[in-house]
Scaffold this active site. Sequence first.
Site, PDB file in Angstrom:
ATOM      1  N   TYR A  79       0.862  -1.195   0.000  1.00 37.74           N
ATOM      2  CA  TYR A  79       0.000   0.000   0.000  1.00 37.74           C
ATOM      3  C   TYR A  79       0.889   1.234   0.000  1.00 37.74           C
ATOM      4  O   TYR A  79       1.884   1.280   0.739  1.00 37.74           O
ATOM      5  CB  TYR A  79      -0.900   0.020   1.252  1.00 37.74           C
ATOM      6  N   SER A  80       0.516   2.216  -0.812  1.00 39.20           N
ATOM      7  CA  SER A  80       1.262   3.483  -0.785  1.00 39.20           C
ATOM      8  C   SER A  80       0.999   4.163   0.548  1.00 39.20           C
ATOM      9  O   SER A  80      -0.131   4.127   1.040  1.00 39.20           O
ATOM     10  CB  SER A  80       0.768   4.419  -1.886  1.00 39.20           C
ATOM     11  N   CYS A 255      -0.640   7.010 -10.937  1.00 36.82           N
ATOM     12  CA  CYS A 255      -0.863   5.998  -9.905  1.00 36.82           C
ATOM     13  C   CYS A 255      -2.297   5.477  -9.940  1.00 36.82           C
ATOM     14  O   CYS A 255      -3.247   6.248  -9.974  1.00 36.82           O
ATOM     15  CB  CYS A 255      -0.559   6.589  -8.536  1.00 36.82           C
ATOM     16  N   GLU A 295       3.115   4.020 -11.048  1.00 37.19           N
ATOM     17  CA  GLU A 295       2.855   2.985 -10.050  1.00 37.19           C
ATOM     18  C   GLU A 295       1.424   2.501 -10.260  1.00 37.19           C
ATOM     19  O   GLU A 295       0.490   3.068  -9.710  1.00 37.19           O
ATOM     20  CB  GLU A 295       3.041   3.551  -8.642  1.00 37.19           C
ATOM     21  N   TYR A 297      -1.326  -0.940 -10.848  1.00 40.05           N
ATOM     22  CA  TYR A 297      -1.526  -2.380 -10.580  1.00 40.05           C
ATOM     23  C   TYR A 297      -2.747  -2.870 -11.326  1.00 40.05           C
ATOM     24  O   TYR A 297      -3.704  -2.140 -11.475  1.00 40.05           O
ATOM     25  CB  TYR A 297      -1.720  -2.620  -9.084  1.00 40.05           C
TER      26      TYR A 297
HETATM   27  P1  NAP Z   1     -11.745   2.041  -9.115  1.00 34.24           P
HETATM   28  O1  NAP Z   1     -12.581   2.646  -8.048  1.00 34.24           O
HETATM   29  O2  NAP Z   1     -12.114   0.677  -9.631  1.00 34.24           O
HETATM   30  O3  NAP Z   1     -11.653   3.003 -10.378  1.00 34.24           O
HETATM   31  C1  NAP Z   1     -11.333   4.348 -10.252  1.00 34.24           C
HETATM   32  C2  NAP Z   1     -11.738   5.065 -11.505  1.00 34.24           C
HETATM   33  O4  NAP Z   1     -10.930   4.645 -12.607  1.00 34.24           O
HETATM   34  C3  NAP Z   1     -13.177   4.789 -11.907  1.00 34.24           C
HETATM   35  O5  NAP Z   1     -13.767   5.985 -12.288  1.00 34.24           O
HETATM   36  C4  NAP Z   1     -13.026   3.840 -13.078  1.00 34.24           C
HETATM   37  O6  NAP Z   1     -14.126   3.934 -13.973  1.00 34.24           O
HETATM   38  C5  NAP Z   1     -11.786   4.401 -13.709  1.00 34.24           C
HETATM   39  N1  NAP Z   1     -11.171   3.516 -14.708  1.00 34.24           N
HETATM   40  C6  NAP Z   1     -11.380   2.202 -14.935  1.00 34.24           C
HETATM   41  N2  NAP Z   1     -10.641   1.784 -15.976  1.00 34.24           N
HETATM   42  C7  NAP Z   1      -9.956   2.866 -16.434  1.00 34.24           C
HETATM   43  C8  NAP Z   1      -9.052   3.078 -17.510  1.00 34.24           C
HETATM   44  N3  NAP Z   1      -8.699   2.097 -18.333  1.00 34.24           N
HETATM   45  N4  NAP Z   1      -8.550   4.320 -17.684  1.00 34.24           N
HETATM   46  C9  NAP Z   1      -8.901   5.336 -16.855  1.00 34.24           C
HETATM   47  N5  NAP Z   1      -9.769   5.199 -15.846  1.00 34.24           N
HETATM   48  C10 NAP Z   1     -10.285   3.978 -15.617  1.00 34.24           C
HETATM   49  O7  NAP Z   1     -10.239   2.056  -8.642  1.00 34.24           O
HETATM   50  P2  NAP Z   1      -9.628   1.349  -7.372  1.00 34.24           P
HETATM   51  O8  NAP Z   1     -10.335   0.073  -7.091  1.00 34.24           O
HETATM   52  O9  NAP Z   1      -9.493   2.337  -6.282  1.00 34.24           O
HETATM   53  O10 NAP Z   1      -8.220   0.946  -7.945  1.00 34.24           O
HETATM   54  C11 NAP Z   1      -7.137   1.750  -7.909  1.00 34.24           C
HETATM   55  C12 NAP Z   1      -5.892   0.989  -8.260  1.00 34.24           C
HETATM   56  O11 NAP Z   1      -4.839   1.671  -7.612  1.00 34.24           O
HETATM   57  C13 NAP Z   1      -5.825  -0.463  -7.805  1.00 34.24           C
HETATM   58  O12 NAP Z   1      -5.288  -1.234  -8.850  1.00 34.24           O
HETATM   59  C14 NAP Z   1      -4.830  -0.404  -6.656  1.00 34.24           C
HETATM   60  O13 NAP Z   1      -4.104  -1.603  -6.533  1.00 34.24           O
HETATM   61  C15 NAP Z   1      -3.961   0.731  -7.087  1.00 34.24           C
HETATM   62  N6  NAP Z   1      -3.173   1.426  -6.069  1.00 34.24           N
HETATM   63  C16 NAP Z   1      -3.582   1.477  -4.784  1.00 34.24           C
HETATM   64  C17 NAP Z   1      -2.788   2.100  -3.858  1.00 34.24           C
HETATM   65  C18 NAP Z   1      -3.133   2.112  -2.387  1.00 34.24           C
HETATM   66  O14 NAP Z   1      -2.285   2.579  -1.647  1.00 34.24           O
HETATM   67  N7  NAP Z   1      -4.254   1.633  -1.941  1.00 34.24           N
HETATM   68  C19 NAP Z   1      -1.621   2.720  -4.249  1.00 34.24           C
HETATM   69  C20 NAP Z   1      -1.254   2.687  -5.579  1.00 34.24           C
HETATM   70  C21 NAP Z   1      -2.057   2.057  -6.497  1.00 34.24           C
HETATM   71  P3  NAP Z   1     -15.284   2.827 -14.141  1.00 34.24           P
HETATM   72  O15 NAP Z   1     -15.097   1.778 -13.079  1.00 34.24           O
HETATM   73  O16 NAP Z   1     -16.551   3.573 -14.018  1.00 34.24           O
HETATM   74  O17 NAP Z   1     -15.061   2.270 -15.513  1.00 34.24           O
END
Ligand code: NAP
Length: 297
Positions: A79-80, A255, A295, A297
């Site tokens: 996790y960041s 990210c 960064e 995933y």
């Molecule tokens: P999410 O809520 O599923 O999606 C966020 C937004 O991104 C939604 O509006 C989604 O739209 C959109 N989206 C989907 N596909 C896209 C694409 N191809 N291009 C641009 N936008 C798109 O996101 P999440 O579940 O929070 O996921 C975030 C990611 O960040 C995960 O993979 C996680 O592992 C990663 N991450 C997390 C951390 C942390 O510290 N927790 C740190 C770094 C990275 P729709 O769903 O409406 O299509």
Amino acid sequence: MKIKKYSIPESTVIYKPKSPFIARVISTTALTEAESSDEVRNIILDVSGSGIHYIEGQSIGIIPPGERETGKSHKARLYSIASARTGDDGSSTTATICVKRVYNEDNMAEAKVPGIASNYLCDLKPGDSVALIGPNGRRFLLPDDDSTDLILIAVGTGIAPFRAFIRHIFLEKGFWNGRIRLFYGIKNAMEALFLNDQNDDIGQYMTQETFEAFRALSRVHNEDEEKGYVQHKLAEHKQEVWEMICRGNFAVYICGLKGMEEGVDEVFTTLAKQQGLDWPTMKAKFIKKGQWNTEVY
Ligand code: NAP
């Protein structure tokens, strides 16, 4: 030559999976609003006595308790760190993470299966202990030169390291001379982490002269709000963004979800083409110089 980034304190202890640090939960609060379909929690961990000295842009790993089917311990989930170096209480003894409760599809059983680490973390209560490793990460760090323009592009929980950047810049350091442009994609305004009624940690700095943030909402249903992805917001501001790239003193940070990279590349490919330039060649050079940081995933 690579751009110079913030240095990681040499004094920090780095914990490994074989002997993790046992941190305690100080608090756990929702970052998403009550009516939101997703739940994301802000979890503040007590790392006092660990010797950990992290900086903005680094990550920590959490090892869920229990074992895998193979009998081995669970692997750490990264996790960041969402807090700046002095932590959310300024004591330099805490680290904050943002965790979304995830359910995976089981197509065979046509059921939703709770993700092991995310549900474990979202169910934690203050006082609970957590096995923690790290801090890790040597690349996704702020540039030393505060006249650098920062282009921050996030979706969903990918906002976590940018909350750390913004808090470090405006709360701990006090200013940034370059421009900071944050492009943030979420499903709806209730899920705009650190930019909603639940928690406005990033929003409160919108009055800063050098900082602007733009949201793209992908699942809005009313006619007043435009629907789009983060790359569409980026394209709306392409003139300023491209001017920053051409000026040369910039750093881009991306990210979140892996899929977002393609959309971001499309925006820059179009811009480069208009000038007769080849985006992949330009991007490769920026990556080499540490100006293009990803960064996903
Ligand atoms: P999410 O809520 O599923 O999606 C966020 C937004 O991104 C939604 O509006 C989604 O739209 C959109 N989206 C989907 N596909 C896209 C694409 N191809 N291009 C641009 N936008 C798109 O996101 P999440 O579940 O929070 O996921 C975030 C990611 O960040 C995960 O993979 C996680 O592992 C990663 N991450 C997390 C951390 C942390 O510290 N927790 C740190 C770094 C990275 P729709 O769903 O409406 O299509």
